[in-house]
Design a protein around this motif. Structure first.
Motif, short mmCIF file in Angstrom:
data_model
loop_
_atom_site.label_atom_id
_atom_site.label_comp_id
_atom_site.label_asym_id
_atom_site.label_seq_id
_atom_site.Cartn_x
_atom_site.Cartn_y
_atom_site.Cartn_z
N PRO A 1 0.89 -1.32 -0.26
CA PRO A 1 0.00 -0.15 0.12
C PRO A 1 1.23 1.25 0.09
O PRO A 1 0.62 2.12 -0.63
CB PRO A 1 -0.77 -0.17 1.02
N ILE A 2 1.78 1.50 0.26
CA ILE A 2 2.72 2.74 0.30
C ILE A 2 3.64 2.73 -0.72
O ILE A 2 3.16 4.02 -1.49
CB ILE A 2 4.09 1.85 1.56
N VAL A 3 3.64 1.67 -1.66
CA VAL A 3 4.73 1.67 -3.14
C VAL A 3 3.55 2.51 -4.00
O VAL A 3 3.77 3.36 -4.58
CB VAL A 3 5.17 0.61 -2.97
N GLU A 4 2.34 1.73 -3.94
CA GLU A 4 1.64 1.50 -4.50
C GLU A 4 0.65 3.27 -4.29
O GLU A 4 0.68 3.78 -5.37
CB GLU A 4 0.10 1.64 -4.70
N ALA A 5 0.53 3.73 -3.04
CA ALA A 5 0.48 5.31 -3.02
C ALA A 5 1.16 6.05 -3.55
O ALA A 5 0.47 7.32 -3.86
CB ALA A 5 0.05 5.32 -1.18
N ALA A 6 2.30 5.70 -3.67
CA ALA A 6 3.10 6.35 -4.42
C ALA A 6 3.66 6.42 -5.66
O ALA A 6 4.31 7.19 -6.12
CB ALA A 6 4.95 6.37 -3.77
N GLU B 1 5.64 1.14 -8.64
CA GLU B 1 5.66 -0.84 -8.40
C GLU B 1 6.26 -1.18 -7.59
O GLU B 1 7.49 -1.11 -7.51
CB GLU B 1 5.30 -1.21 -10.17
N LEU B 2 5.66 -2.37 -6.57
CA LEU B 2 6.45 -3.07 -5.82
C LEU B 2 7.21 -4.23 -6.73
O LEU B 2 6.39 -5.03 -6.92
CB LEU B 2 5.61 -3.46 -5.02
N LEU C 1 17.20 -6.44 4.21
CA LEU C 1 15.71 -6.28 3.83
C LEU C 1 15.78 -5.26 3.06
O LEU C 1 16.16 -4.50 3.49
CB LEU C 1 14.81 -5.84 4.94
N ARG C 2 15.84 -5.71 1.61
CA ARG C 2 15.34 -5.18 0.34
C ARG C 2 14.64 -4.95 -0.23
O ARG C 2 13.64 -6.26 -0.44
CB ARG C 2 17.12 -6.11 -0.96
N VAL C 3 14.25 -3.75 -0.67
CA VAL C 3 12.47 -3.81 -1.26
C VAL C 3 12.79 -3.18 -2.13
O VAL C 3 13.11 -1.70 -2.19
CB VAL C 3 11.70 -2.82 -0.24
N PHE C 4 12.37 -3.53 -3.48
CA PHE C 4 12.29 -3.30 -5.45
C PHE C 4 11.52 -2.60 -5.77
O PHE C 4 10.52 -2.70 -4.85
CB PHE C 4 13.38 -4.10 -5.71
N ILE C 5 11.58 -0.98 -5.87
CA ILE C 5 10.37 -0.14 -6.30
C ILE C 5 10.75 -0.01 -8.39
O ILE C 5 12.09 1.01 -8.76
CB ILE C 5 10.30 0.87 -5.55
#
Length: 157
Positions: free
Chosen positions: A16-21, A24-25, A39-43
């Motif tokens: 929800p954080i990524v989509e609100a911005a 794409e996650l 912990l790696r988050v790719f956007i």
């Protein structure tokens, strides 16, 4: 009931954080490297992400992770672009990659090989089709999706 994986929990919190911005996650990784956990988050977004996108998601996700506290040990949070060799995981990733040069690794050999690089020419829910060039000869290879261990965009040399 099986315990939920850290990556699944983080994906659920980050989405929800990524989509609100308007982003794409792409992927979430949780790995130990040496003595540290990462912990790696790719956007991503069509025009590519910038440092502001990464910073905004990192701050909001960090707050959410502090609130929910789903990870028992300490870790480093990294939010970034997937880069030029973006992983292909979801059907939409493969559909978007049609016409692109890709690297495919398999669980077991297909046509005597476990690794293929070529242009993705077609994709459906059961298979993908690559145009592979070897020694100047082009060949079409059809790979069952259930044999794919990993897939990513590749840089053609």
């Amino acid at each position: 009931m099986p315990k939920e994986r850290v990556t699944d929990i983080v994906e659920r919190l980050a989405l929800p954080i990524v989509e609100a911005a308007g982003l794409e996650l792409v992927d979430v990784e949780y790995k130990k490297e040496g003595a540290n956990w990462y912990l790696r988050v790719f956007i991503d977004k069509p025009e590519g992400v910038d440092i502001d996108d990464c910073s905004r998601v990192s701050e909001q996700l960090s707050d959410k992770l502090d609130e929910v506290d789903p990870i028992p040990n300490s870790y480093f949070l990294e939010v970034s672009s997937p880069g030029a060799e973006r992983p292909l995981k979801k059907p939409a990733d493969f559909e978007r990659a049609i016409g692109e040069y890709v690297h495919i690794s398999l669980y077991e050999p297909e046509a005597g090989q476990k690794v293929f690089e070529g242009t993705l020419t077609a994709f459906d829910s059961e298979q993908l089709t690559l145009l592979v060039r070897r020694k100047g000869v082009e060949k079409t290879v059809v790979i069952p999706l259930d044999k794919v261990a990993g897939a990513r965009l590749a840089i053609e040399f």
